[in-house]
Design a protein around this motif. Sequence first.
Motif, PDB file in Angstrom:
ATOM      1  N   VAL A  59       0.845  -1.212   0.000  1.00  0.00           N
ATOM      2  CA  VAL A  59       0.000   0.000   0.000  1.00  0.00           C
ATOM      3  C   VAL A  59       0.874   1.254   0.000  1.00  0.00           C
ATOM      4  O   VAL A  59       0.665   2.175  -0.795  1.00  0.00           O
ATOM      5  N   THR A  60       1.887   1.270   0.872  1.00  0.00           N
ATOM      6  CA  THR A  60       2.754   2.452   0.943  1.00  0.00           C
ATOM      7  C   THR A  60       3.492   2.661  -0.382  1.00  0.00           C
ATOM      8  O   THR A  60       3.592   3.792  -0.864  1.00  0.00           O
ATOM      9  N   GLY A  61       3.984   1.572  -0.964  1.00  0.00           N
ATOM     10  CA  GLY A  61       4.705   1.672  -2.239  1.00  0.00           C
ATOM     11  C   GLY A  61       3.818   2.226  -3.338  1.00  0.00           C
ATOM     12  O   GLY A  61       4.237   3.108  -4.095  1.00  0.00           O
ATOM     13  N   ILE A  62       2.595   1.746  -3.414  1.00  0.00           N
ATOM     14  CA  ILE A  62       1.677   2.218  -4.466  1.00  0.00           C
ATOM     15  C   ILE A  62       1.322   3.690  -4.231  1.00  0.00           C
ATOM     16  O   ILE A  62       1.309   4.484  -5.171  1.00  0.00           O
ATOM     17  N   ILE A  63       1.091   4.056  -2.979  1.00  0.00           N
ATOM     18  CA  ILE A  63       0.772   5.461  -2.670  1.00  0.00           C
ATOM     19  C   ILE A  63       1.940   6.367  -3.077  1.00  0.00           C
ATOM     20  O   ILE A  63       1.751   7.383  -3.740  1.00  0.00           O
TER      21      ILE A  63
ATOM     22  N   ILE B 230       9.639  -2.606  -7.881  1.00  0.00           N
ATOM     23  CA  ILE B 230       8.362  -3.234  -8.260  1.00  0.00           C
ATOM     24  C   ILE B 230       8.241  -4.604  -7.598  1.00  0.00           C
ATOM     25  O   ILE B 230       7.173  -4.984  -7.117  1.00  0.00           O
ATOM     26  N   LYS B 231       9.361  -5.344  -7.562  1.00  0.00           N
ATOM     27  CA  LYS B 231       9.333  -6.674  -6.923  1.00  0.00           C
ATOM     28  C   LYS B 231       8.991  -6.551  -5.434  1.00  0.00           C
ATOM     29  O   LYS B 231       8.254  -7.366  -4.886  1.00  0.00           O
ATOM     30  N   ILE B 232       9.519  -5.505  -4.800  1.00  0.00           N
ATOM     31  CA  ILE B 232       9.228  -5.305  -3.371  1.00  0.00           C
ATOM     32  C   ILE B 232       7.758  -4.931  -3.190  1.00  0.00           C
ATOM     33  O   ILE B 232       7.060  -5.476  -2.329  1.00  0.00           O
ATOM     34  N   ILE B 233       7.270  -4.027  -4.037  1.00  0.00           N
ATOM     35  CA  ILE B 233       5.866  -3.590  -3.914  1.00  0.00           C
ATOM     36  C   ILE B 233       4.924  -4.766  -4.145  1.00  0.00           C
ATOM     37  O   ILE B 233       3.917  -4.927  -3.441  1.00  0.00           O
ATOM     38  N   LEU B 234       5.256  -5.606  -5.134  1.00  0.00           N
ATOM     39  CA  LEU B 234       4.381  -6.737  -5.448  1.00  0.00           C
ATOM     40  C   LEU B 234       4.593  -7.932  -4.498  1.00  0.00           C
ATOM     41  O   LEU B 234       3.880  -8.930  -4.591  1.00  0.00           O
TER      42      LEU B 234
END
Lengths: 408, 211
Positions: free
Chosen positions: B12-16, B197-201
């Motif tokens: 959530v934090t990464g996408i925000i 992206i790998k961390i966010i996903l």
Amino acid sequence: MTKKLIMLLCLVIISSSLAIGQEAIPDSAGLAPPAPAPPTNVRVVDRPNDAGHGLIVKWDLSPDDSAGLNNVAIYEVFRAGSPDGEFISRGVVPRGITEYVDFDETEPNSEHPNPNFMPVNSTWFYKILAISDNQVRSEFSSVASGTTIENWIHTGKIPIGVAAITFTVFLIIFISSARKGKKMYVRPLAGINAVDDAIGRATEMGKPILYILGLGTAGDIATIAGFTILSRVAKRTAEYQTKVIVPVQDPVVLAVAQETVRTAYLEAGRPDQYNPENVFFVTSMQFPYVAAVNGIMLREHPATNFYMGVFYAESLILAETGNIAGSIQISGTDQVAQLPFFVAATDYTLIGEELYAASAYLSQEPVQLGTLKAQDYTKAIVMAFIILGAIAITAGWPFLRNLVTINL
Amino acid sequence: MKREIPLMIVMVTGIIMFLQYFFPGRFLFIPFISSEKLFEFLNDWVMVIGILSLPLGIWSLLKANVNKLKAADERFYSAILLMGFLVMVISGWMPEWRTKGVHLAIFQSVLIPIQSTIFSLLAFFVASAAYRAFRARSVLATILLLTAFIIMMRFIPMGPISDINNWLVEKILMVPNMAAKRAIAMGIALGATATAIKIILGIERTYMGRD
């Protein structure tokens, strides 16, 4: 009383002479130099891609700027809240410039008032004058007004968004094809292949392994990649019962490194072998950290040194000391300026993206390998854009350049 | 749940943080949520976590060095460290010592000179590393040696030795050197994006302590 009067007189004389200094400087014949013509066609537009706190003032050059009397030195921009209000100087720009960006995002509060701040949807009035090299001011231009508008999307960053979406699409495609069992070839990396050999050497020699995560924070991608390799190294050292020493310089990195090593020992089935004191905080300062790590190298004589993460000036001091201590050294960083030092002083170096790719190489998981393929395909697209861009610019077609230009 | 909740927070934090980059005003057009304020708020949390973790670091340092007092060969260094730690902490509490006393004196007369000394070692290590790197053992090493020689001739106090030297160095630095640096930088940018992206996903999760 007399002294005060004399001082007051002096002050009046000094201030009036200073004021005279601001006036026009007469020429040798004693005539006042001519005033330049003011700029024309003043207009005000919203500053694009902002949160609604900026305006851009534009104008046509004074007829005496680089032509006519050719005596314009600068333009001064004035702003007021109403056409009849007090116009306050907002700044100056040199001759030949036809634009001034009026922008200050710092919101005022009771403690820090900011008269330059422009709220969203507020209208402001501008006028400009030209000033000659003899400090002669022109008449003011006509007044123009503009309203600040809040922009919802930053259009200048759209190419970044498109690139990120394209990359994510590639990632999803390759990850799903990897999950379906498609074999993916990745070229071997000497630095990664040497990891297991280096751990084996330490085991044979009965000496510890020193793992250095650099000076980055836990939020740096290179440090995160360093954790990945640490996980692998710690797992192997747990299997071989070899000591791994991890001196760190950041308390958050310490917490993550301790957890990484502890979990690796747990997964290797040797939780009893894990000693939390082998992963310890040294200091947050650069050179005291270097002194401490160098001391460990020269006292413990580790068989293998790993340098994985963010490094600055300390890279060569560490690597050379490790070389003096006779250790095999494997380094990896994304700091371009430090790469030559590591290449010169260590046995194997993971250059930039190779460090990030280490996770996929070490785990050999199809999903991770899929991300490497996505990276390669994106790089191919970037290369195609570079070649096309070079052709387009050489041929004088700015379309492609404009398409990929990022206006921050 | 022990792993799902942190992964969810990261996602959530990464996408925000990714989305707010594209919205200069209101975040996702939501009234009363300023993108800039949201960015500052989340970054403040990074600082809060950093400050909260500092006692953890101090505890680790003290624990490791107190234990080393028992080992005869490392006792001396640990004793000095613990003594320095205590002196700096105690003197730092005294307001009058902080600006003109033991605290400042140790900082200016001991710590800064020691740091400068360590930094100055770099000069010697550059020489020793260069000696090893520039030995003409192969064709590539010989090319490296020749290139380094040409560039050194440009930047030594008596250089540049000729206009040709000047021109050649400029070409070397601006064409092959710049091309290689840009290629590495581009790879780093893509690799960092891929890792992010790998961390966010949730594909990359070793930072949580497991593969």
